[in-house]
Design a protein around this motif. Structure first.
Motif, PDB file in Angstrom:
ATOM      1  N   ALA A 103       0.838  -1.203   0.000  1.00 23.55           N
ATOM      2  CA  ALA A 103       0.000   0.000   0.000  1.00 23.55           C
ATOM      3  C   ALA A 103       0.872   1.252   0.000  1.00 23.55           C
ATOM      4  N   SER A 104       0.335   2.314  -0.526  1.00 18.24           N
ATOM      5  CA  SER A 104       1.056   3.578  -0.644  1.00 18.24           C
ATOM      6  C   SER A 104       1.115   4.322   0.690  1.00 18.24           C
ATOM      7  N   VAL A 105       2.325   4.596   1.145  1.00 18.16           N
ATOM      8  CA  VAL A 105       2.502   5.407   2.355  1.00 18.16           C
ATOM      9  C   VAL A 105       1.961   6.806   2.090  1.00 18.16           C
ATOM     10  N   GLU A 106       2.245   7.358   0.921  1.00 17.40           N
ATOM     11  CA  GLU A 106       1.781   8.709   0.583  1.00 17.40           C
ATOM     12  C   GLU A 106       0.257   8.794   0.621  1.00 17.40           C
ATOM     13  N   ALA A 107      -0.423   7.820   0.055  1.00 14.46           N
ATOM     14  CA  ALA A 107      -1.889   7.824   0.074  1.00 14.46           C
ATOM     15  C   ALA A 107      -2.408   7.732   1.509  1.00 14.46           C
ATOM     16  N   PHE A 108      -1.768   6.900   2.322  1.00 10.57           N
ATOM     17  CA  PHE A 108      -2.168   6.786   3.722  1.00 10.57           C
ATOM     18  C   PHE A 108      -2.001   8.125   4.441  1.00 10.57           C
ATOM     19  N   LEU A 109      -0.838   8.750   4.281  1.00 10.75           N
ATOM     20  CA  LEU A 109      -0.580  10.031   4.951  1.00 10.75           C
ATOM     21  C   LEU A 109      -1.525  11.124   4.453  1.00 10.75           C
ATOM     22  N   ALA A 110      -1.833  11.116   3.168  1.00 12.97           N
ATOM     23  CA  ALA A 110      -2.723  12.128   2.590  1.00 12.97           C
ATOM     24  C   ALA A 110      -4.138  12.049   3.168  1.00 12.97           C
ATOM     25  N   ALA A 111      -4.519  10.878   3.675  1.00  9.43           N
ATOM     26  CA  ALA A 111      -5.858  10.680   4.218  1.00  9.43           C
ATOM     27  C   ALA A 111      -5.952  10.975   5.715  1.00  9.43           C
ATOM     28  N   VAL A 112      -4.812  11.246   6.373  1.00 11.96           N
ATOM     29  CA  VAL A 112      -4.823  11.505   7.818  1.00 11.96           C
ATOM     30  C   VAL A 112      -5.508  12.844   8.090  1.00 11.96           C
ATOM     31  N   GLU A 113      -6.412  12.831   9.064  1.00  9.34           N
ATOM     32  CA  GLU A 113      -7.110  14.050   9.482  1.00  9.34           C
ATOM     33  C   GLU A 113      -7.013  14.186  10.982  1.00  9.34           C
ATOM     34  N   PRO A 114      -7.078  15.401  11.504  1.00  6.85           N
ATOM     35  CA  PRO A 114      -7.119  16.682  10.808  1.00  6.85           C
ATOM     36  C   PRO A 114      -5.758  17.042  10.201  1.00  6.85           C
ATOM     37  N   GLU A 115      -5.683  18.189   9.571  1.00  9.76           N
ATOM     38  CA  GLU A 115      -4.464  18.611   8.892  1.00  9.76           C
ATOM     39  C   GLU A 115      -3.257  18.677   9.829  1.00  9.76           C
ATOM     40  N   THR A 116      -3.489  19.086  11.076  1.00 11.38           N
ATOM     41  CA  THR A 116      -2.370  19.171  12.023  1.00 11.38           C
ATOM     42  C   THR A 116      -1.796  17.785  12.313  1.00 11.38           C
ATOM     43  N   ARG A 117      -2.657  16.773  12.414  1.00 14.10           N
ATOM     44  CA  ARG A 117      -2.192  15.399  12.648  1.00 14.10           C
ATOM     45  C   ARG A 117      -1.447  14.913  11.401  1.00 14.10           C
ATOM     46  N   GLN A 118      -1.943  15.269  10.216  1.00 16.54           N
ATOM     47  CA  GLN A 118      -1.279  14.878   8.978  1.00 16.54           C
ATOM     48  C   GLN A 118       0.110  15.507   8.892  1.00 16.54           C
ATOM     49  N   ALA A 119       0.222  16.787   9.243  1.00 14.33           N
ATOM     50  CA  ALA A 119       1.530  17.455   9.215  1.00 14.33           C
ATOM     51  C   ALA A 119       2.496  16.791  10.193  1.00 14.33           C
ATOM     52  N   ASP A 120       2.011  16.451  11.378  1.00 11.44           N
ATOM     53  CA  ASP A 120       2.852  15.749  12.359  1.00 11.44           C
ATOM     54  C   ASP A 120       3.274  14.381  11.825  1.00 11.44           C
ATOM     55  N   ALA A 121       2.346  13.661  11.200  1.00 11.60           N
ATOM     56  CA  ALA A 121       2.652  12.333  10.658  1.00 11.60           C
ATOM     57  C   ALA A 121       3.711  12.434   9.558  1.00 11.60           C
ATOM     58  N   ARG A 122       3.594  13.427   8.712  1.00 10.66           N
ATOM     59  CA  ARG A 122       4.579  13.598   7.641  1.00 10.66           C
ATOM     60  C   ARG A 122       5.961  13.937   8.222  1.00 10.66           C
ATOM     61  N   ALA A 123       5.982  14.766   9.265  1.00 11.55           N
ATOM     62  CA  ALA A 123       7.252  15.137   9.901  1.00 11.55           C
ATOM     63  C   ALA A 123       7.894  13.923  10.581  1.00 11.55           C
ATOM     64  N   ILE A 124       7.097  13.112  11.268  1.00 10.25           N
ATOM     65  CA  ILE A 124       7.630  11.915  11.921  1.00 10.25           C
ATOM     66  C   ILE A 124       8.116  10.922  10.861  1.00 10.25           C
ATOM     67  N   CYS A 125       7.382  10.807   9.769  1.00  9.44           N
ATOM     68  CA  CYS A 125       7.788   9.911   8.682  1.00  9.44           C
ATOM     69  C   CYS A 125       9.157  10.330   8.146  1.00  9.44           C
ATOM     70  N   ALA A 126       9.327  11.609   7.897  1.00 12.85           N
ATOM     71  CA  ALA A 126      10.610  12.106   7.384  1.00 12.85           C
ATOM     72  C   ALA A 126      11.722  11.898   8.405  1.00 12.85           C
ATOM     73  N   LEU A 127      11.433  12.147   9.680  1.00  9.68           N
ATOM     74  CA  LEU A 127      12.430  11.970  10.737  1.00  9.68           C
ATOM     75  C   LEU A 127      12.857  10.505  10.844  1.00  9.68           C
ATOM     76  N   MET A 128      11.895   9.599  10.866  1.00  4.28           N
ATOM     77  CA  MET A 128      12.232   8.176  10.990  1.00  4.28           C
ATOM     78  C   MET A 128      13.000   7.675   9.764  1.00  4.28           C
ATOM     79  N   ALA A 129      12.638   8.155   8.585  1.00  5.04           N
ATOM     80  CA  ALA A 129      13.360   7.756   7.378  1.00  5.04           C
ATOM     81  C   ALA A 129      14.799   8.250   7.439  1.00  5.04           C
ATOM     82  N   ARG A 130      14.976   9.492   7.880  1.00  3.17           N
ATOM     83  CA  ARG A 130      16.328  10.065   7.954  1.00  3.17           C
ATOM     84  C   ARG A 130      17.180   9.336   8.990  1.00  3.17           C
ATOM     85  N   VAL A 131      16.637   9.118  10.176  1.00  2.52           N
ATOM     86  CA  VAL A 131      17.395   8.500  11.262  1.00  2.52           C
ATOM     87  C   VAL A 131      17.653   7.015  10.985  1.00  2.52           C
ATOM     88  N   SER A 132      16.664   6.331  10.433  1.00  2.00           N
ATOM     89  CA  SER A 132      16.808   4.878  10.231  1.00  2.00           C
ATOM     90  C   SER A 132      17.566   4.522   8.957  1.00  2.00           C
TER      91      SER A 132
END
Length: 141
Positions: free
Chosen positions: A13-42
């Motif tokens: 399944a698409s991570v991008e599609a999953f993140l795009a569906a997260v609501e509200p927008e503030t939770r989606q922004a946090d999810a995208r930031a955590i995704c980027a952080l975990m990708a960078r660190v891991s």
């Protein structure tokens, strides 16, 4: 009797599609930031595990009970009640956790109400600590 199969498996399944569906927008922004952080660190790409967990890397576990399976080395889910980070938080240094900010923990989870409640530098260190612990406990094959 054979163990029950795991429900949470890595999917295509698409991570991008999953993140795009997260609501509200503030939770989606946090999810995208955590995704980027975990990708960078891991250093691992984001992959979906089941319908609602974004994971990075994987490891195979085997319990004394005979149950075994695969799971992400680190991951998160932007749940309604809290951002849930799967990072084996119990092994972390108390001083580092004190720097982190406002959070709650479970057996293998870190719960954040919102990303702005925590120091993101400390969070990166917590994630890196989890990955180091996982590398020792479950070396890559």
């Amino acid at each position: 009797m054979a163990p029950t199969p795991n429900k949470t498996l890595q999917t295509d399944a698409s991570v991008e599609a999953f993140l795009a569906a997260v609501e509200p927008e503030t939770r989606q922004a946090d999810a995208r930031a955590i995704c980027a952080l975990m990708a960078r660190v891991s250093g691992f790409p984001a992959k979906m595990w089941g319908p609602a967990i974004v994971g990075f890397g994987s490891y195979h576990y085997h319990y004394d009970s005979g149950r075994e399976g695969d799971a992400p080395r680190v991951g998160f889910s932007p749940r309604k009640a809290a951002l849930t980070l799967y990072i084996m938080s119990g092994h972390q240094d108390a001083a580092l956790m004190a720097r982190l900010g406002k959070y709650k923990t479970g057996k293998a989870c870190l719960y954040l109400n919102k990303l702005s409640d925590v120091d993101q530098g400390a969070l990166a260190e917590v994630i890196a600590g989890c990955l180091a612990y996982m590398a020792e406990a479950h070396p890559a094959t």
